[in-house]
Design an enzyme around this catalytic site. Structure first.
Site, short mmCIF file in Angstrom:
data_model
loop_
_atom_site.label_atom_id
_atom_site.label_comp_id
_atom_site.label_asym_id
_atom_site.label_seq_id
_atom_site.Cartn_x
_atom_site.Cartn_y
_atom_site.Cartn_z
N LYS A 27 0.74 -1.12 -0.27
CA LYS A 27 0.12 -0.10 0.03
C LYS A 27 0.49 1.36 0.29
O LYS A 27 1.97 1.34 0.61
CB LYS A 27 -0.81 -0.04 1.29
N ASP B 47 -1.92 10.42 3.75
CA ASP B 47 -4.00 10.32 3.49
C ASP B 47 -4.46 11.23 4.30
O ASP B 47 -4.08 11.51 5.67
CB ASP B 47 -3.61 9.35 4.69
N LYS C 226 -9.37 13.28 8.78
CA LYS C 226 -9.22 13.36 9.78
C LYS C 226 -8.07 13.83 10.95
O LYS C 226 -8.33 15.15 10.48
CB LYS C 226 -7.49 12.13 9.55
N ASP D 151 1.95 6.42 5.85
CA ASP D 151 0.68 4.99 4.84
C ASP D 151 1.01 4.31 3.79
O ASP D 151 0.82 3.84 2.79
CB ASP D 151 -0.76 5.90 4.49
N ASP E 21 -11.73 7.36 4.54
CA ASP E 21 -10.68 7.66 5.29
C ASP E 21 -10.28 5.36 5.09
O ASP E 21 -9.40 5.81 5.22
CB ASP E 21 -10.40 7.88 6.39
N GLU F 36 -9.52 3.97 2.90
CA GLU F 36 -8.86 3.96 0.98
C GLU F 36 -7.51 2.86 0.90
O GLU F 36 -7.91 2.82 -0.42
CB GLU F 36 -8.41 5.71 0.34
N ARG G 200 -7.70 -0.07 1.48
CA ARG G 200 -7.90 -1.46 0.69
C ARG G 200 -8.78 -1.57 -0.49
O ARG G 200 -8.58 -1.88 -1.85
CB ARG G 200 -9.47 -1.91 1.55
#
Length: 488
Positions: A259, A264, A271, A282, A341, A343, A345
């Protein structure tokens, strides 16, 4: 850093420091005993006076009027556990780095480690001392003019130790690469930057080629899930494929998918502002894949290995996805986005589908800073491991034990799948407040059915927060390199 293997006794070393192990009880190891005798029992007297109790990881630096300074390292009991050995070696490396010495000698020949041999010990030694060199000042206007350096380490051992030291050194170089990518600011490390770094790796090995998918190609492939994340940013998303083919021609490759959310914000599901700067980390799953690739190149492992990076930014904008949007993934699955959030996956599912269709892998492991739920469950000690393939689980657990890059298996039963049910699409992208790490893994499992697949959630282990400790850890590069090396 230069490692030198020597059969000469440690008391003949002409450098600046000797690293000597001191137990909490029992006899001194042979190398320490030799120096103790040469100094008329000085080290034993330090023990008796409780100036050096031998507690694991404790260190004491003793300067000498003539000859190398002594770096005494507590080892606890002999035999040592693998965990205690790693703690002691890390303490030795950090103490040497902080000292005025830039080279040293060490002898592990009389150090017993429960369940491990000298080959393992020398690999850990090479890794720890090379890792101690990591220093990040890339973005400071005034560089540290005299950063602490370890220029050389003489290891008293048989010549065969050179191979083990090289393994550990290569692993640490991969970790340093992953750390640097994580620690760099997100206005520098974009999806395009990661693609450029992959192309640079390809110049290091004739066995490695790269292939970069842009958003137009992803559109043609029907990657609506990935694009739903990438479209919120002005930075274009990329799927980066690094194909290292040094194994037997025609053998299916082993694949790692990382990933790579280079920043993010949470998207429209924004967030909280506090600590949001750490969301540059991230992309540490992607960084670990790139770091693993560098280590594999350094070691010239004869394996077919593909590293895939799903790289995008998750930003709020007029183009960003909204909660309630429904998108279609590459494999035709429709997904209701309940929280933007979640995201990671969404980019990983299309990357997994593409990887399976393109490479027909022998095994596939994805690595992601995926859920706060995993961090809440396991803290910063263990990465979360999810899989229903028992052979693959055992391979990863074995590599975890060898590397001391620890994982803990979490549940992936079918009963959790119903938490992802949606009234309006085939699947929702979140499963509610309970079992968040497991429902995230369940989501990914929908795109890997029939595959030898595992998921590593590294949300708690990829970086450290706050103060001077803040920074990327380079995990799980040690786990992944050992896992792939065991495939040979």
């Amino acid at each position: 850093m230069q490692f030198t293997v020597s059969q000469a006794p440690i008391n003949e070393f002409q450098g600046q420091a000797l690293i000597l192990f001191v137990p909490s009880e029992g006899e001194l190891p042979k190398a320490t005993a030799v120096i103790n005798e040469q100094l008329s029992g000085f080290i034993a007297q330090l023990q008796q006076n409780n100036d050096m109790k031998g507690k694991v990881g404790d260190t004491l630096v003793i300067p000498q009027a003539s000859g190398p300074r002594l770096i005494l390292v507590g080892m606890g009991k002999n035999p040592m556990s693998g965990k205690d050995f790693c703690k002691a070696i890390n303490a030795a490396a950090k103490t040497l780095k902080a000292s005025a010495a830039n080279d040293a000698a060490i002898d592990l020949s009389d150090i017993e480690i429960e369940g491990f041999d000298s080959e393992w010990a020398h690999k850990q030694l090479g890794q720890s001392f090379q890792d101690a060199l990591y220093h990040f000042d890339e973005c400071k206007s005034k560089k540290d003019e005299s950063p602490a350096k370890i220029e050389g380490l003489t290891v008293i051992a048989e010549n065969t130790a050179e191979i083990d030291l090289k393994f550990g050194q290569a692993l640490a170089k991969g970790m340093a690469f992953a750390k640097k990518l994580g620690d760099m600011p997100p206005n520098v490390v974009t999806p395009s930057y990661l693609a450029d770094e992959a192309d640079k790796l390809a110049t290091l090995s004739n066995n490695l080629t790269t292939k970069i998918l842009d958003e137009d190609q992803m559109e043609e492939l029907g990657m609506g899930s990935f694009l739903s994340v990438a479209k919120g940013s002005i930075e274009p998303g990329k799927i980066i494929c690094m194909e290292y083919m040094a194994g037997k021609a025609g053998d299916a490759p082993h694949v790692l998918v990382g990933k790579g959310i280079t920043f993010d914000t949470g998207g429209i599901s924004l967030k909280p502002g506090a600590g949001m700067d750490e969301m540059k980390y991230d992309m540490c799953g992607a960084a670990s894949v790139l770091g693993t690739m560098l280590a594999i190149i350094e070691l010239e492992l004869p394996i077919n290995f593909v590293g895939v990076v799903a790289a995008a930014e998750n930003m709020p904008s007029g183009h960003a996805s909204k909660p309630g949007d429904i998108v279609t993934a590459m494999n035709g699955t429709t997904i209701e986005i309940l929280n933007t959030d979640a995201e990671g996956r969404l980019v990983l599912c299309d990357a997994l589908s593409y990887t399976i269709d393109t490479y027909k892998p022998a095994s596939i492991v994805d690595i992601a800073t995926l859920t706060g739920a995993c961090m809440a469950a396991l803290g910063r000690v263990n990465s979360g491991l999810f899989s229903t393939d028992e052979d693959l689980v055992n391979e990863l657990l074995s590599a975890s034990n060898t590397s001391r890059d620890t994982v803990w298996r979490l549940p992936l039963e079918d009963e959790y799948q119903e938490l992802l049910d949606s009234n309006f699409a085939d699947i929702a992208n979140i499963g509610g407040p309970l079992a968040g790490a497991t429902t995230a893994a369940c989501f990914l499992s929908r795109f890997t059915e029939g595959q030898k697949w595992a998921h590593l959630d590294i949300a708690g282990t990829a970086w450290n927060s706050g103060g001077k400790a803040k920074g990327a850890t380079g995990r799980p590069v040690p786990l992944l390199v050992n896992y792939l090396a065991n495939k040979i």
